[in-house]
Design an enzyme around this catalytic site. Sequence first.
Site, PDB file in Angstrom:
ATOM      1  N   HIS A  97     -14.160  19.857 -19.029  1.00  0.00           N
ATOM      2  CA  HIS A  97     -13.725  20.428 -20.303  1.00  0.00           C
ATOM      3  C   HIS A  97     -14.230  21.862 -20.447  1.00  0.00           C
ATOM      4  O   HIS A  97     -13.594  22.685 -21.118  1.00  0.00           O
ATOM      5  CB  HIS A  97     -14.249  19.599 -21.477  1.00  0.00           C
ATOM      6  CG  HIS A  97     -13.599  18.257 -21.595  1.00  0.00           C
ATOM      7  ND1 HIS A  97     -14.023  17.165 -20.862  1.00  0.00           N
ATOM      8  CD2 HIS A  97     -12.556  17.824 -22.355  1.00  0.00           C
ATOM      9  CE1 HIS A  97     -13.271  16.117 -21.183  1.00  0.00           C
ATOM     10  NE2 HIS A  97     -12.381  16.489 -22.079  1.00  0.00           N
ATOM     11  N   ARG A 121      -9.189   6.168 -29.634  1.00  0.00           N
ATOM     12  CA  ARG A 121      -8.538   6.953 -30.689  1.00  0.00           C
ATOM     13  C   ARG A 121      -8.062   6.072 -31.841  1.00  0.00           C
ATOM     14  O   ARG A 121      -7.892   6.565 -32.948  1.00  0.00           O
ATOM     15  CB  ARG A 121      -7.339   7.723 -30.120  1.00  0.00           C
ATOM     16  CG  ARG A 121      -7.613   8.515 -28.862  1.00  0.00           C
ATOM     17  CD  ARG A 121      -8.728   9.514 -29.016  1.00  0.00           C
ATOM     18  NE  ARG A 121      -8.859  10.326 -27.812  1.00  0.00           N
ATOM     19  CZ  ARG A 121      -9.913  11.084 -27.515  1.00  0.00           C
ATOM     20  NH1 ARG A 121     -10.935  11.114 -28.345  1.00  0.00           N
ATOM     21  NH2 ARG A 121      -9.946  11.791 -26.413  1.00  0.00           N
ATOM     22  N   ARG A 159     -17.673   5.623 -18.755  1.00  0.00           N
ATOM     23  CA  ARG A 159     -16.216   5.469 -18.771  1.00  0.00           C
ATOM     24  C   ARG A 159     -15.715   4.866 -17.464  1.00  0.00           C
ATOM     25  O   ARG A 159     -14.562   4.448 -17.376  1.00  0.00           O
ATOM     26  CB  ARG A 159     -15.557   6.820 -19.028  1.00  0.00           C
ATOM     27  CG  ARG A 159     -15.911   7.425 -20.376  1.00  0.00           C
ATOM     28  CD  ARG A 159     -15.489   8.878 -20.453  1.00  0.00           C
ATOM     29  NE  ARG A 159     -14.057   9.019 -20.351  1.00  0.00           N
ATOM     30  CZ  ARG A 159     -13.445  10.191 -20.137  1.00  0.00           C
ATOM     31  NH1 ARG A 159     -14.167  11.304 -19.981  1.00  0.00           N
ATOM     32  NH2 ARG A 159     -12.132  10.255 -20.068  1.00  0.00           N
ATOM     33  N   ASP A 203      -4.335  16.165 -16.676  1.00  0.00           N
ATOM     34  CA  ASP A 203      -5.291  16.076 -17.770  1.00  0.00           C
ATOM     35  C   ASP A 203      -4.966  17.229 -18.717  1.00  0.00           C
ATOM     36  O   ASP A 203      -4.106  18.082 -18.419  1.00  0.00           O
ATOM     37  CB  ASP A 203      -6.719  16.173 -17.224  1.00  0.00           C
ATOM     38  CG  ASP A 203      -7.744  15.515 -18.126  1.00  0.00           C
ATOM     39  OD1 ASP A 203      -7.437  15.269 -19.305  1.00  0.00           O
ATOM     40  OD2 ASP A 203      -8.874  15.242 -17.659  1.00  0.00           O
TER      41      ASP A 203
END
Length: 604
Positions: free
Chosen positions: A252, A148, A209, A325
């Site tokens: 997601h 980010r 990841r 999360d």
Amino acid sequence: MQHRTSRRSLLTTTAAVAAITALGPPSPAQASPGAAASDRRLRPIIARMSVEEKIGQLFVMRVYGHSATAPDQADIDANLRELGVRDAAELIAKYHVGGIIYFSWAHNTRDPHQIADLSNGIQAAGLAQRVPLPLLIATDQEHGAVCRVGKPATLFPGAMAMGAGGSTGDARTLGRISGAELAAIGIRQDYSPDADVNINPANPVIGVRSFGADPAAVARMVAAEVRGYQDSSVAATAKHFPGHGDTSVDSHTGIPVITHTREQWEQLDAPPFRAAIDAGIDAIMTAHIQFPALDPSNDPATLSHPILTGILREQLGFDGVVITDSLGMQGVRDKYGDDRVPVLALKAGVDQLLDPPKLDVAFNGVRAAVASGELPESRLDASILRILRLKDRRGLFARPYVTARGVDRTVGTRAHLAAAASMAERTTTLLANPQALLPLARGQHLLITGANPDSPSGTTGPPTTVLADALSELGFHTRALPTGTLPSQAQIEAAARAAAGQDAAIVGTYNAGAGGAQSRLVAALVATGVPVIHLALRNPYDIAHLATGYSASLATYCWTDVELRAAARVLAGRVCPRGRLPVAVPRADDPTQDLYPIGHGLSY
């Protein structure tokens, strides 16, 4: 490490290790020095808080804008639409939130000095409350594919690349440097490292990841990175408990189901989380996954008391902060309403509630549960104490603000950038070099073509341009011709024509599938007779889906500048490739067999 560790073998070799991997007593690493003295200071703070203030302390929220009090009008509009407030200061005053999460898409992370000013504005708003409290500002700075905070901050290789390097010293250094830079701009919690063991090549959400597919190797790297971050007073956060590494569904957008047995979980998924706890990790993030062997109710792990309290708290002995999360993800919203999800998460054992889609709905849901007695106020107090302990341990009560001088002397320094570049050179993996084409001779003419995905946050990009520029600086004559991840037949033919007369063609692939357009591009380049060098820009599994005949293949594990420039130095022979596959690459025609096993990697 040349042993075979394919997904099939990992999933079937569990009976012999079940006894010795049975869950042991709580880890002594969780006993925090000075905890009793800290609690004596913190409990009176909690006693002064109203129920609404206590509820707010449990939430970590997004907020739009580069400033805590004067965001751009478009960000004010977004905040009013989604949160009912104009800016971060109003969010804190209205809801008393205990944390803020930064996103690049929320315009929180333009540059280091702006981020530092935003952080200071947020802390000023927190300390202006009736019960003054610093906020825990967090972000996802995993490095590699998920970052980010971008340039000029130091950007390191991602987890799978670091797994290919295999150095726990490098992992700890990454955490220490990244943590120091985050702390300098006011970010004191990082949602990293990823502790998932990626044994499923089709995993759509974890993949690179993860540090790799070997649970013991992942555990070592996780523990090292945790210590590095916390050396710099940034709370590390291992994710996604109880393990998200073997799924073909993205949480997601849906609800993944993990089919491991309890014994397989103990062997495959648990070791990195155990290692993180033993390393004294501050926080663990939950996964929105169903895990029937651990909880037959099929509630998502985020909402599962047997998983979060029974296993994580009681059996693994973790008494740090448990954070969900994002509560906006579909995997946690399928079964219950947005007003019930935060309540059930708290009842399961969660402390921090991350970014619900509608804060008013989530906040009022918790308030109603407290009013009805479903959630005793003492339950809130237990979570708030853990959160305040973390804030105290990371120095937020003593030093909530950051300085411009601290930014200048810490973020993106020459020494930090050099450390990242050096690490990247130790991760590039040479998978194949059958014609001994590599290293390339200086002065050659090279076509750089193939996939050109958007660059991860804050890097230069796109890949073909970065690689072409890096090779030009090393003395090559380069031409960049991007074709994208779904090249048309016309683009494929244009690339083949451009390869004519070149000494070699370098083609980057990005998640290439069997028989797909990227594979056809590689085949067309090979058919020209020009030597073809394949570069897997993300997943190392791509090589299994390519036509044969290429002259060399390398894996970079990500398409950030630091990794692409390291790959250029490897191609040019400035450094020897040293990376070793941290995952097995299965054969496309028989996924039960390995094309390349864990530990494979060539050198010059």
